[in-house]
Motif scaffolding. Structure first.
Motif, short mmCIF file in Angstrom:
data_model
loop_
_atom_site.label_atom_id
_atom_site.label_comp_id
_atom_site.label_asym_id
_atom_site.label_seq_id
_atom_site.Cartn_x
_atom_site.Cartn_y
_atom_site.Cartn_z
N GLN A 199 -49.33 -7.38 -20.28
CA GLN A 199 -48.78 -8.66 -19.83
C GLN A 199 -49.88 -9.66 -19.51
O GLN A 199 -49.77 -10.85 -19.81
CB GLN A 199 -47.84 -8.48 -18.63
CG GLN A 199 -47.02 -9.72 -18.34
CD GLN A 199 -46.12 -10.12 -19.51
OE1 GLN A 199 -45.36 -9.31 -20.02
NE2 GLN A 199 -46.23 -11.36 -19.95
N LEU B 46 -51.14 -11.02 -22.85
CA LEU B 46 -50.20 -11.99 -23.41
C LEU B 46 -50.24 -13.31 -22.66
O LEU B 46 -50.26 -14.38 -23.28
CB LEU B 46 -48.78 -11.41 -23.38
CG LEU B 46 -48.54 -10.21 -24.29
CD1 LEU B 46 -47.15 -9.64 -24.05
CD2 LEU B 46 -48.72 -10.57 -25.75
N ASP B 47 -50.28 -13.25 -21.34
CA ASP B 47 -50.32 -14.47 -20.54
C ASP B 47 -51.60 -15.27 -20.78
O ASP B 47 -51.57 -16.50 -20.86
CB ASP B 47 -50.19 -14.15 -19.05
CG ASP B 47 -48.83 -13.61 -18.68
OD1 ASP B 47 -47.87 -13.77 -19.48
OD2 ASP B 47 -48.72 -12.99 -17.60
N ASP B 48 -52.73 -14.58 -20.90
CA ASP B 48 -54.02 -15.26 -21.06
C ASP B 48 -54.25 -15.78 -22.47
O ASP B 48 -54.78 -16.87 -22.66
CB ASP B 48 -55.16 -14.31 -20.69
CG ASP B 48 -55.22 -14.02 -19.20
OD1 ASP B 48 -54.49 -14.67 -18.42
OD2 ASP B 48 -56.00 -13.13 -18.81
N PHE B 49 -53.89 -14.98 -23.48
CA PHE B 49 -54.27 -15.31 -24.86
C PHE B 49 -53.11 -15.76 -25.74
O PHE B 49 -53.33 -16.37 -26.79
CB PHE B 49 -54.98 -14.13 -25.50
CG PHE B 49 -56.24 -13.75 -24.78
CD1 PHE B 49 -57.37 -14.55 -24.84
CD2 PHE B 49 -56.29 -12.62 -24.00
CE1 PHE B 49 -58.53 -14.22 -24.16
CE2 PHE B 49 -57.44 -12.26 -23.31
CZ PHE B 49 -58.56 -13.07 -23.39
N LEU B 50 -51.89 -15.44 -25.35
CA LEU B 50 -50.71 -15.84 -26.13
C LEU B 50 -49.63 -16.41 -25.21
O LEU B 50 -48.51 -15.91 -25.16
CB LEU B 50 -50.16 -14.62 -26.90
CG LEU B 50 -51.11 -13.99 -27.91
CD1 LEU B 50 -50.55 -12.66 -28.39
CD2 LEU B 50 -51.34 -14.92 -29.08
N PRO B 51 -49.97 -17.46 -24.49
CA PRO B 51 -48.99 -18.00 -23.54
C PRO B 51 -47.80 -18.62 -24.28
O PRO B 51 -47.91 -19.02 -25.44
CB PRO B 51 -49.78 -19.06 -22.78
CG PRO B 51 -50.84 -19.49 -23.74
CD PRO B 51 -51.19 -18.26 -24.53
N TRP B 52 -46.69 -18.71 -23.57
CA TRP B 52 -45.51 -19.35 -24.14
C TRP B 52 -45.78 -20.81 -24.41
O TRP B 52 -46.44 -21.49 -23.63
CB TRP B 52 -44.34 -19.25 -23.16
CG TRP B 52 -43.68 -17.92 -23.12
CD1 TRP B 52 -43.83 -16.96 -22.17
CD2 TRP B 52 -42.74 -17.40 -24.06
NE1 TRP B 52 -43.04 -15.88 -22.46
CE2 TRP B 52 -42.36 -16.12 -23.62
CE3 TRP B 52 -42.18 -17.90 -25.24
CZ2 TRP B 52 -41.45 -15.33 -24.31
CZ3 TRP B 52 -41.27 -17.11 -25.93
CH2 TRP B 52 -40.92 -15.84 -25.46
N ASN B 53 -45.23 -21.32 -25.49
CA ASN B 53 -45.24 -22.74 -25.77
C ASN B 53 -44.34 -23.39 -24.72
O ASN B 53 -43.23 -22.92 -24.46
CB ASN B 53 -44.68 -22.97 -27.18
CG ASN B 53 -44.63 -24.42 -27.57
OD1 ASN B 53 -44.41 -25.29 -26.75
ND2 ASN B 53 -44.83 -24.67 -28.85
N ARG C 163 -37.04 -17.26 -23.04
CA ARG C 163 -38.13 -16.44 -22.50
C ARG C 163 -37.61 -15.25 -21.70
O ARG C 163 -38.18 -14.18 -21.72
CB ARG C 163 -39.04 -17.27 -21.60
CG ARG C 163 -39.74 -18.39 -22.29
CD ARG C 163 -40.61 -19.11 -21.29
NE ARG C 163 -41.06 -20.38 -21.81
CZ ARG C 163 -42.04 -21.08 -21.28
NH1 ARG C 163 -42.65 -20.64 -20.20
NH2 ARG C 163 -42.40 -22.23 -21.81
#
Length: 91
Positions: A40, A43-50, A58
């Motif tokens: 997690q 994902l938060d650091d490198f693939l954050p939500w648009n 979400r």
């Protein structure tokens, strides 16, 4: 300088040479790997939500059926892989 990672096929190494091979590969990777990192956090650091993606989307949970299709991907031959992805992500 020759890199260990690209000189032979993995299956061509004799078992008794594996420990040496692993040591060489570890030495080559020194300084090139950061981890472990919780999924997690990654994902938060490198693939954050648009920011345009609605919060309801979400928060939605994946169905058990779709989750099972995704789990099958790990053992699916490549020629059948894309069908599995389509089943998992189709509306």
């Amino acid at each position: 300088m020759r890199k260990t990672a690209g000189i032979t096929k993995h299956s061509s190494i004799k078992e008794k040479k594996m420990e040496l091979r692993y040591t060489e590969l570890a030495r080559e990777m020194c300084g090139h790997y950061i981890g472990p990192m919780p999924v997690q956090s990654f994902l938060d650091d490198f693939l954050p939500w648009n920011k345009e993606i609605p919060q309801a989307f979400r928060d939605a949970k994946i169905s058990t059926i779709r989750l099972n299709w995704l789990k099958c991907v790990a053992v699916t031959p490549e020629e059948k892989l894309y069908k599995q992805y389509n089943l998992a992500f189709a509306n």
